[in-house]
Enzyme design. Structure first.
Site, PDB file in Angstrom:
ATOM      1  N   ALA A  28      40.631  34.232  41.428  1.00 40.63           N
ATOM      2  CA  ALA A  28      42.007  34.734  41.530  1.00 40.63           C
ATOM      3  C   ALA A  28      43.022  33.875  40.778  1.00 40.63           C
ATOM      4  O   ALA A  28      44.018  34.392  40.265  1.00 40.63           O
ATOM      5  CB  ALA A  28      42.410  34.841  42.999  1.00 40.63           C
ATOM      6  N   GLN A 108      35.255  37.054  39.680  1.00 40.60           N
ATOM      7  CA  GLN A 108      35.390  37.513  41.060  1.00 40.60           C
ATOM      8  C   GLN A 108      36.579  38.478  41.168  1.00 40.60           C
ATOM      9  O   GLN A 108      36.820  39.044  42.222  1.00 40.60           O
ATOM     10  CB  GLN A 108      35.617  36.318  41.996  1.00 40.60           C
ATOM     11  N   ASP A 111      40.487  43.143  38.495  1.00 37.50           N
ATOM     12  CA  ASP A 111      41.660  43.662  37.786  1.00 37.50           C
ATOM     13  C   ASP A 111      41.389  44.060  36.330  1.00 37.50           C
ATOM     14  O   ASP A 111      42.288  44.567  35.653  1.00 37.50           O
ATOM     15  CB  ASP A 111      42.799  42.622  37.841  1.00 37.50           C
ATOM     16  N   HIS A 128      32.567  41.446  41.993  1.00 40.52           N
ATOM     17  CA  HIS A 128      33.176  42.149  43.134  1.00 40.52           C
ATOM     18  C   HIS A 128      33.708  43.522  42.750  1.00 40.52           C
ATOM     19  O   HIS A 128      34.504  44.112  43.475  1.00 40.52           O
ATOM     20  CB  HIS A 128      34.276  41.291  43.773  1.00 40.52           C
ATOM     21  N   CYS A 161      35.058  63.690  46.604  1.00 40.86           N
ATOM     22  CA  CYS A 161      34.210  63.734  45.407  1.00 40.86           C
ATOM     23  C   CYS A 161      34.103  65.159  44.882  1.00 40.86           C
ATOM     24  O   CYS A 161      33.713  66.065  45.625  1.00 40.86           O
ATOM     25  CB  CYS A 161      32.822  63.191  45.742  1.00 40.86           C
ATOM     26  N   CYS A 164      30.191  66.252  45.183  1.00 38.25           N
ATOM     27  CA  CYS A 164      29.454  66.467  46.436  1.00 38.25           C
ATOM     28  C   CYS A 164      30.353  66.548  47.666  1.00 38.25           C
ATOM     29  O   CYS A 164      29.870  66.761  48.774  1.00 38.25           O
ATOM     30  CB  CYS A 164      28.401  65.376  46.633  1.00 38.25           C
ATOM     31  N   THR A 202      39.017  29.268  40.685  1.00 40.19           N
ATOM     32  CA  THR A 202      38.284  29.649  41.884  1.00 40.19           C
ATOM     33  C   THR A 202      38.046  28.407  42.736  1.00 40.19           C
ATOM     34  O   THR A 202      37.750  27.331  42.195  1.00 40.19           O
ATOM     35  CB  THR A 202      36.940  30.342  41.561  1.00 40.19           C
TER      36      THR A 202
END
Ligand SMILES: [Zn+2]
Length: 254
Positions: A28, A108, A111, A128, A161, A164, A202
């Site tokens: 971050a 991580q 964005d 992530h 969705c 489905c 991090t």
């Protein structure tokens, strides 16, 4: 203090010059200068939007259509940092790819700012996931986030969705969801094959991805850590720099 910071920066620049396969891990801290708030600080995303924190738990998200609707509404109005741009830190790292030194960039962050800064899609492992894409929780449907947000803006509070009828969610890894096996494998391979591990922004507190640092160190790679505060793996590093990421990175990438 200044001189020791300068000598650390010079040492990091030399290690980068000498390296031929650099694996980067970002967190971050590299995106805060783009205006992306942290999650739990006083102005944190989740402090200001507790519903967004709840929506990041897969069980609550799947169980509660109203929670999903609130989350879609926040996204559609741009409250979840939709309009952010890469900063000097992201742009500096592109230089390592230009110099032919980048093995893999593991992030991580969710964005996509590394790719938007110019790092090749194929070099990035989004451990992530990403908020810029949307996927179905039941089938393989995936699309750009904007496709779903256009449906929200057109009046669907909780778009389902189109393939489905299942629940749609941003393609981030929520609490309660497993990391993608292939991404973990790529990250581990990148740690094993690099000769320099560069950890940026991090705290190296999030497992299992923080393990790439000791894995790299163990196989003989040099470790450089650039972060606002000390981390639990500083003892493994050849160089630790605790200073502004946007200031430091342009000086060390060459
Ligand atoms: Zn589906």
């Amino acid at each position: 203090m200044t001189s020791s910071l300068e000598s650390s920066i010079a040492a990091a620049a030399t290690l980068i010059d000498e390296a031929s396969a650099i694996t980067i891990l970002t967190g971050a801290g590299i995106s805060t200068d783009s205006g992306i708030p942290d999650f739990r600080g006083p102005n944190g995303l989740w402090t200001k939007n507790p519903e967004a924190e709840k929506a990041s738990n897969i069980q609550y998200y799947m169980a509660d259509p109203e929670l999903r609707a609130k989350n879609w509404a926040l996204r559609a109005e741009g409250a979840l940092w939709a309009n952010v741009e890469p900063n000097t830190g992201h742009r500096s790292l592109v230089r390592l790819e230009e110099r032919g030194k980048l093995h893999t960039l593991i992030t991580q962050n969710v964005d996509e700012l590394h790719q938007r800064a110019g790092t090749s899609e194929g070099k990035v492992v989004e451990i992530h996931g990403t908020t810029r894409k949307v996927g179905c929780l039941e089938c393989d449907y995936a699309a750009d986030m904007e496709v779903a947000l256009d449906r929200v803006r057109a009046g669907e509070p909780d778009p389902s969705c189109p393939a489905c009828g299942g629940i749609l969610k941003s393609k981030t890894i929520s609490f309660g969801q497993n990391l993608v096996e292939g991404d973990l494998l790529r990250a581990e391979t990148a740690a094993l094959e690099c000769d320099l591990m560069l950890a940026i922004g991090t705290s190296l507190a999030v497992s299992p991805i923080n393990r790439v640092v000791p894995v790299a160190a163990q196989q003989g790679a040099k470790v450089v850590i650039v972060n606002g505060e000390p981390t639990g793996f500083d003892g493994l590093a050849a160089v630790v720099i605790n200073d502004s990421i946007s200031d430091v990175l342009p000086k060390i990438v060459g």
